[in-house]
Design a protein around this motif. Structure first.
Motif, PDB file in Angstrom:
ATOM      1  N   HIS A   8       5.305  -6.187  -1.378  1.00 58.42           N
ATOM      2  CA  HIS A   8       4.003  -6.808  -1.144  1.00 58.42           C
ATOM      3  C   HIS A   8       2.898  -5.843  -1.547  1.00 58.42           C
ATOM      4  O   HIS A   8       2.974  -4.647  -1.277  1.00 58.42           O
ATOM      5  N   TYR A   9       1.864  -6.385  -2.187  1.00 57.10           N
ATOM      6  CA  TYR A   9       0.714  -5.561  -2.612  1.00 57.10           C
ATOM      7  C   TYR A   9      -0.535  -6.010  -1.854  1.00 57.10           C
ATOM      8  O   TYR A   9      -0.846  -7.209  -1.815  1.00 57.10           O
ATOM      9  N   ILE A  10      -1.233  -5.058  -1.233  1.00 61.59           N
ATOM     10  CA  ILE A  10      -2.501  -5.376  -0.560  1.00 61.59           C
ATOM     11  C   ILE A  10      -3.548  -4.285  -0.842  1.00 61.59           C
ATOM     12  O   ILE A  10      -3.200  -3.211  -1.344  1.00 61.59           O
ATOM     13  N   ASN A  11      -4.788  -4.548  -0.507  1.00 58.83           N
ATOM     14  CA  ASN A  11      -5.824  -3.537  -0.734  1.00 58.83           C
ATOM     15  C   ASN A  11      -6.041  -2.699   0.532  1.00 58.83           C
ATOM     16  O   ASN A  11      -5.406  -2.920   1.574  1.00 58.83           O
ATOM     17  N   GLN A  12      -6.955  -1.763   0.420  1.00 60.39           N
ATOM     18  CA  GLN A  12      -7.179  -0.817   1.527  1.00 60.39           C
ATOM     19  C   GLN A  12      -7.708  -1.525   2.759  1.00 60.39           C
ATOM     20  O   GLN A  12      -7.386  -1.158   3.886  1.00 60.39           O
ATOM     21  N   PHE A  13      -8.452  -2.598   2.564  1.00 59.49           N
ATOM     22  CA  PHE A  13      -9.061  -3.300   3.698  1.00 59.49           C
ATOM     23  C   PHE A  13      -7.994  -4.000   4.535  1.00 59.49           C
ATOM     24  O   PHE A  13      -7.929  -3.828   5.752  1.00 59.49           O
ATOM     25  N   PHE A  14      -7.140  -4.749   3.877  1.00 61.70           N
ATOM     26  CA  PHE A  14      -6.104  -5.485   4.617  1.00 61.70           C
ATOM     27  C   PHE A  14      -5.017  -4.552   5.161  1.00 61.70           C
ATOM     28  O   PHE A  14      -4.264  -4.912   6.055  1.00 61.70           O
ATOM     29  N   ALA A  15      -4.974  -3.311   4.616  1.00 65.69           N
ATOM     30  CA  ALA A  15      -4.022  -2.332   5.145  1.00 65.69           C
ATOM     31  C   ALA A  15      -4.585  -1.649   6.387  1.00 65.69           C
ATOM     32  O   ALA A  15      -3.919  -0.841   7.028  1.00 65.69           O
ATOM     33  N   GLY A  16      -5.842  -1.938   6.695  1.00 67.68           N
ATOM     34  CA  GLY A  16      -6.480  -1.347   7.873  1.00 67.68           C
ATOM     35  C   GLY A  16      -6.942   0.083   7.633  1.00 67.68           C
ATOM     36  O   GLY A  16      -7.213   0.830   8.567  1.00 67.68           O
ATOM     37  N   GLY A  18      -9.663   0.937   5.652  1.00 65.77           N
ATOM     38  CA  GLY A  18     -11.116   0.984   5.694  1.00 65.77           C
ATOM     39  C   GLY A  18     -11.744   0.020   4.721  1.00 65.77           C
ATOM     40  O   GLY A  18     -11.052  -0.641   3.945  1.00 65.77           O
ATOM     41  N   GLY A  19     -13.052  -0.082   4.749  1.00 63.44           N
ATOM     42  CA  GLY A  19     -13.783  -1.019   3.911  1.00 63.44           C
ATOM     43  C   GLY A  19     -14.175  -0.364   2.602  1.00 63.44           C
ATOM     44  O   GLY A  19     -13.411   0.405   1.999  1.00 63.44           O
ATOM     45  N   GLU A  20     -15.416  -0.646   2.195  1.00 68.22           N
ATOM     46  CA  GLU A  20     -15.925  -0.179   0.907  1.00 68.22           C
ATOM     47  C   GLU A  20     -15.805   1.348   0.752  1.00 68.22           C
ATOM     48  O   GLU A  20     -15.516   1.861  -0.322  1.00 68.22           O
ATOM     49  N   GLU A  21     -16.015   2.079   1.873  1.00 68.90           N
ATOM     50  CA  GLU A  21     -15.983   3.554   1.807  1.00 68.90           C
ATOM     51  C   GLU A  21     -14.593   4.078   1.451  1.00 68.90           C
ATOM     52  O   GLU A  21     -14.457   5.199   0.982  1.00 68.90           O
ATOM     53  N   LYS A  22     -13.579   3.234   1.627  1.00 69.77           N
ATOM     54  CA  LYS A  22     -12.211   3.676   1.298  1.00 69.77           C
ATOM     55  C   LYS A  22     -11.675   2.962   0.049  1.00 69.77           C
ATOM     56  O   LYS A  22     -10.478   2.992  -0.218  1.00 69.77           O
ATOM     57  N   ALA A  23     -12.570   2.335  -0.679  1.00 67.14           N
ATOM     58  CA  ALA A  23     -12.125   1.514  -1.816  1.00 67.14           C
ATOM     59  C   ALA A  23     -11.568   2.358  -2.964  1.00 67.14           C
ATOM     60  O   ALA A  23     -11.031   1.832  -3.920  1.00 67.14           O
ATOM     61  N   ASP A  24     -11.716   3.685  -2.875  1.00 68.12           N
ATOM     62  CA  ASP A  24     -11.165   4.532  -3.938  1.00 68.12           C
ATOM     63  C   ASP A  24      -9.760   5.036  -3.594  1.00 68.12           C
ATOM     64  O   ASP A  24      -9.230   5.926  -4.228  1.00 68.12           O
ATOM     65  N   PHE A  25      -9.174   4.420  -2.582  1.00 67.29           N
ATOM     66  CA  PHE A  25      -7.831   4.784  -2.121  1.00 67.29           C
ATOM     67  C   PHE A  25      -6.804   4.622  -3.252  1.00 67.29           C
ATOM     68  O   PHE A  25      -6.709   3.582  -3.882  1.00 67.29           O
ATOM     69  N   LYS A  26      -6.037   5.713  -3.506  1.00 70.28           N
ATOM     70  CA  LYS A  26      -5.063   5.672  -4.617  1.00 70.28           C
ATOM     71  C   LYS A  26      -3.787   4.947  -4.200  1.00 70.28           C
ATOM     72  O   LYS A  26      -3.456   4.899  -3.025  1.00 70.28           O
ATOM     73  N   PRO A  27      -3.040   4.390  -5.163  1.00 70.18           N
ATOM     74  CA  PRO A  27      -1.835   3.636  -4.814  1.00 70.18           C
ATOM     75  C   PRO A  27      -0.869   4.455  -3.955  1.00 70.18           C
ATOM     76  O   PRO A  27      -0.636   5.634  -4.218  1.00 70.18           O
ATOM     77  N   GLU A  28      -0.380   3.794  -2.969  1.00 70.11           N
ATOM     78  CA  GLU A  28       0.526   4.456  -2.038  1.00 70.11           C
ATOM     79  C   GLU A  28       1.539   3.407  -1.581  1.00 70.11           C
ATOM     80  O   GLU A  28       1.194   2.247  -1.381  1.00 70.11           O
ATOM     81  N   VAL A  29       2.793   3.814  -1.412  1.00 69.98           N
ATOM     82  CA  VAL A  29       3.790   2.844  -0.986  1.00 69.98           C
ATOM     83  C   VAL A  29       4.280   3.190   0.413  1.00 69.98           C
ATOM     84  O   VAL A  29       4.468   4.356   0.751  1.00 69.98           O
ATOM     85  N   ARG A  30       4.396   2.204   1.263  1.00 68.77           N
ATOM     86  CA  ARG A  30       4.918   2.428   2.608  1.00 68.77           C
ATOM     87  C   ARG A  30       6.063   1.462   2.855  1.00 68.77           C
ATOM     88  O   ARG A  30       5.938   0.268   2.563  1.00 68.77           O
ATOM     89  N   GLU A  31       7.121   1.946   3.424  1.00 65.28           N
ATOM     90  CA  GLU A  31       8.261   1.071   3.687  1.00 65.28           C
ATOM     91  C   GLU A  31       8.077   0.366   5.017  1.00 65.28           C
ATOM     92  O   GLU A  31       8.839   0.542   5.952  1.00 65.28           O
ATOM     93  N   GLU A  32       7.023  -0.359   5.112  1.00 63.73           N
ATOM     94  CA  GLU A  32       6.764  -1.135   6.323  1.00 63.73           C
ATOM     95  C   GLU A  32       6.063  -2.449   5.976  1.00 63.73           C
ATOM     96  O   GLU A  32       5.656  -2.656   4.842  1.00 63.73           O
ATOM     97  N   VAL A  33       5.970  -3.276   6.955  1.00 67.84           N
ATOM     98  CA  VAL A  33       5.292  -4.553   6.783  1.00 67.84           C
ATOM     99  C   VAL A  33       3.906  -4.405   7.397  1.00 67.84           C
ATOM    100  O   VAL A  33       3.784  -4.066   8.567  1.00 67.84           O
TER     101      VAL A  33
END
Lengths: 349, 428
Positions: A8-16, A18-33
């Motif tokens: 599943h692919y989601i953005n930083q906001f739906f991952a909890g 952060g909002g616009e201030e965290k929009a530069d978050f680099k791709p990261e994979v987590r083995e969780e739902v």
């Protein structure tokens, strides 16, 4: 068959994160739902399971498209999932474009069944609806429950390779692919009923939405024709007699390139039309009626035009898909430019 | 105007000593029919065959299909201006041989057109897979010019249809349909509350094998005009076209125009069907502009509230269709258009050559580019060697075993635009 493995692919906001201030978050994979993944997982009713969630900031994706896409693809590949889901992105524009981009790449570059969801007016929808299944969602995250309810069943169908129903049946944004089917009423009856509804001001459903028509601006005028090299391109189907390239009489799948060096006049028995959509008699008697080689040679001799290009390009316009015609032109236009052609006379029939 | 259309139900067609109808079977004296058709000096060879629904038979190239009808009472005869004098038809009594058709095949000219399979998957797409067909194979004398050749085969179909229909002249039909149309002003007085609806029928008029005739006049040469809905039931409009056979109206289609039938079915109840405006689809821009101006003018002059516009063909006539639709809508008259689509074999391409937002109510006959596999048939009437070059065919369409891979556009009547079929298309 075991459970369908889902990434599943989601953005930083739906991952909890952060909002616009965290929009530069680099791709990261987590083995969780995470976040919407919970609801999706529940929607799979035990048939599928999210094994990893990839998170990426929207600005990061948008500003580093190639890099971000490569990185996410690499992450997806590692899990070798049976299915990839992105979003839903609702009406978040950058998120929608990211979801569309990555879904398309996973599907077409990795060959993994993939889908996403977003609001129909999200710019990502227009960009990718032709390429991937995009579930039509509401315009904000308040529509999450509804979105998941629609995405989970379609996702399972896609993963299992089952036949996908119509956009209405399976809740996706129409991809613009036209398919025939049999109704229970003949066309005239459908027309009468549609007309009565239209007269009464009732709601009616057209069977075909008018497309946004592709109109082409005419090119700039040639300032000095006496120095211009002019080429002929036609959809009138003029070919050397016998149609050596077997261009179809309708719904052409190809075009021909023909040498007219030293040809001053297209005479009967040497040239003909392959076109099945017009009266061929007059074109076959004198193919100059369709492509004016004789007149252009005359103008060439008189010095009114610089030169008639050595080759002309020809296809059959009759019933030929616009997409095919565009494809032909994209190819031979490059040759025309490389050959120094200044202008083209396009003739149709 | 009042027309009684008597249906003489035909269950089978067989060859026999006399041409007659007995107990629902049409018997045809083959030699007499061949002799009649061969009266035309342009035809060297004529053969007649019978193809029934469910038989493993393929007919190709199909030029025209004609329904046998005979005038029983009232002015004029069937095919006015062609086989009969030019009296105005559409009133009195006409008998129809329902369930059978006359079909013409043989080498036609240029691009050979049209496939009808009597069984298999192809049979789902053509209405003429469901009729018992009396098939005329006509071969021309050597050196015959294409336009003369087309005309000879066109007339062969009409003559054969009139010849067999004569057998029904004295018969009492199994069922009778009665159509009654008032004059414009009487109708408006009679149905003051009902919306006034017209039918704009576009006729294919693009040249050889793309022509249509009205009372014997080449429709390229007409300006749009008005007709009673029943006139076409007596063969006032006939077909001279079959190229890209899927969306061309055969003469059979013209005689059984379903838009006219379905508008008449609700006439006087839900709408007032005022009449038919016929127009053409010429290739010159001035003609397109003149004709569409005139359809809009006539629709306005008749005081219409709404019209159905049907197209014939595709590509170039898409322009006429959109011009008609736009200009009529701009007069404040509501429209529904009937067309078909050329969306590519994958269905992903733009399906029409012209478009306008005012065309917001569309009925489609389907995507003609969709590909179909037609298995080999035990018997072929006509010639299959042209399959690769017919509209809808391509290099390698005809396989060695006799099976065929073609676009639906090769099947006679498959995506008909007067709404003859149940096929449609939707977006996926």
């Amino acid at each position: 068959m075991g459970k369908i493995k889902v990434v599943h692919y989601i953005n930083q906001f739906f991952a909890g994160i952060g909002g616009e201030e965290k929009a530069d978050f680099k791709p990261e994979v987590r083995e969780e739902v995470i976040g919407p993944g919970m609801a999706l997982n529940a929607g799979f009713k035990g048939e599928a399971e999210i094994v990893a969630t990839i998170i990426c900031g929207d600005s990061y994706f948008g500003e580093n498209m190639d890099e971000a896409k490569a990185k996410v693809l690499e992450m997806v590949k590692e899990y070798d999932p049976d299915l990839f889901i992105a979003g839903p992105a609702f009406n978040a524009g950058r998120y929608g474009v990211a979801c569309g981009t990555i879904t398309e790449a996973v599907q077409n570059e990795l060959g993994i069944p993939a889908m996403t969801g977003m609001y129909v007016e999200n710019p990502g929808a227009d960009m990718f609806k032709k390429d991937v299944y995009i579930v039509s969602t509401r315009n904000s995250a308040a529509g999450m429950r509804d979105a998941v309810k629609k995405m989970a069943p379609l996702a399972l169908k896609i993963a299992k390779g089952e036949e996908i129903g119509s956009p209405d049946e399976d809740n996706y944004i129409p991809r613009g692919i036209r398919k025939n089917f049999f109704t229970d009423k003949r066309g005239s009856q459908r027309a009468v009923e549609m007309l009565l509804k239209k007269i009464r001001g009732e709601e009616f459903e057209t069977e075909f939405e008018m497309p946004d028509f592709d109109r082409v601006e005419p090119g700039k005028a040639i300032e000095d024709l006496s120095k211009a090299t002019i080429a002929i391109v036609t959809s009138g189907g003029i070919v050397p007699f016998g149609n050596p390239d077997h261009i179809e009489s309708s719904s052409a799948s190809k075009y021909g390139k023909y040498d007219i060096e030293g040809v001053d006049d297209l005479v009967e028995g040497e040239w003909e039309t392959a076109h099945g959509g017009h009266d061929p008699v007059y074109a076959n008697i004198d193919a100059d009626r369709v492509i004016p080689v004789d007149t252009l040679r005359q103008l060439e001799k008189e010095g009114k035009i610089g030169k008639l290009h050595r080759y002309f390009y020809s296809t059959v316009g009759n019933g030929t898909a616009v997409a095919s015609a565009k494809g032909f032109a994209a190819e031979f236009s490059k040759e025309l430019v490389e050959d120094g052609v200044d202008a083209v006379i396009l003739t149709s029939t | 105007m009042r027309l009684e259309l008597g249906q003489v139900l035909i269950k089978d067609v067989q060859f026999g000593e006399d041409t007659k109808i007995d107990n629902g079977v049409l018997y045809v004296n083959k030699e007499e029919l061949i002799a009649l058709i061969k009266e035309d000096e342009h035809l060297e060879e004529v053969d007649v065959d019978i193809a029934r629904p469910g038989e493993s038979v393929r007919i190709t190239p199909v030029k025209d299909v004609v329904e046998p009808r005979v005038k029983v009472e009232g002015p004029g005869g069937v095919f006015p201006g062609i086989l009969s004098k030019v009296d105005v038809v559409g009133s009195g009594k006409t008998n129809v041989l329902k369930g059978c058709a006359v079909m013409t095949t043989g080498k036609i000219v240029g691009f050979q057109e049209g496939i009808v399979d009597m069984t298999g998957p192809g049979a789902d797409y053509s209405p003429f897979s469901k009729t018992v067909n009396l098939v005329l194979t006509c071969e021309p004398v050597e050196g015959l010019k294409q336009h003369d050749h087309e005309k000879a085969v066109r007339f062969a179909g009409f003559k054969a249809a009139a010849y067999v229909a004569e057998a029904a002249k004295e018969l009492t039909p199994d069922t009778v349909e009665v159509y009654e149309i008032d004059t414009l002003l009487e109708g408006v007085k009679k149905y003051p509350e009902l919306p006034k609806v017209g039918y704009v029928q576009m006729l294919q008029t693009q040249g050889l094998l793309h022509d249509t005739y009205v009372y014997g006049v080449d429709a390229k040469e007409i300006v749009p005009t008005i007709m009673y809905p029943t006139e076409t039931m007596d063969g006032a409009i006939v077909s001279g076209n079959c190229v890209s056979a899927c969306d061309k109206n055969t003469t059979y289609h013209q005689m059984n125009n379903p838009v006219i039938q379905d508008l008449l079915a609700v006439h006087g109840k839900e709408l007032n069907f005022v009449g038919v405006i016929i127009t053409n689809e010429n290739v010159y821009l001035a003609d397109k502009e003149r004709s569409s101006n005139w359809t809009a003018k006539l629709a306005e002059y008749l005081g219409l509230d709404a019209v159905i516009i049907s197209q014939e063909g595709f590509g170039n006539p898409d322009t006429d269709l959109i011009m008609n639709c736009k200009k009529i809508e701009q007069k404040g008259i509501k429209t529904v258009i009937i067309t078909d689509e050329y969306a590519g074999r994958d269905g992903a391409s733009q399906p029409l050559a012209d478009a306008d937002p005012l065309a917001n109510a569309v009925v489609t006959g389907g995507n003609a580019n969709e590909v179909i596999e037609l298995p080999a048939m035990d018997k072929v009437i006509g010639h299959t060697e042209f399959i690769d070059i017919i509209a809808g065919g391509f290099d390698g369409s005809l396989h060695e075993d006799g099976s065929i891979t073609v676009e639906l556009q090769a099947i006679t009547g498959a995506t008909n635009e007067i709404g003859f079929n149940k096929m449609s298309a939707r977006g996926f």
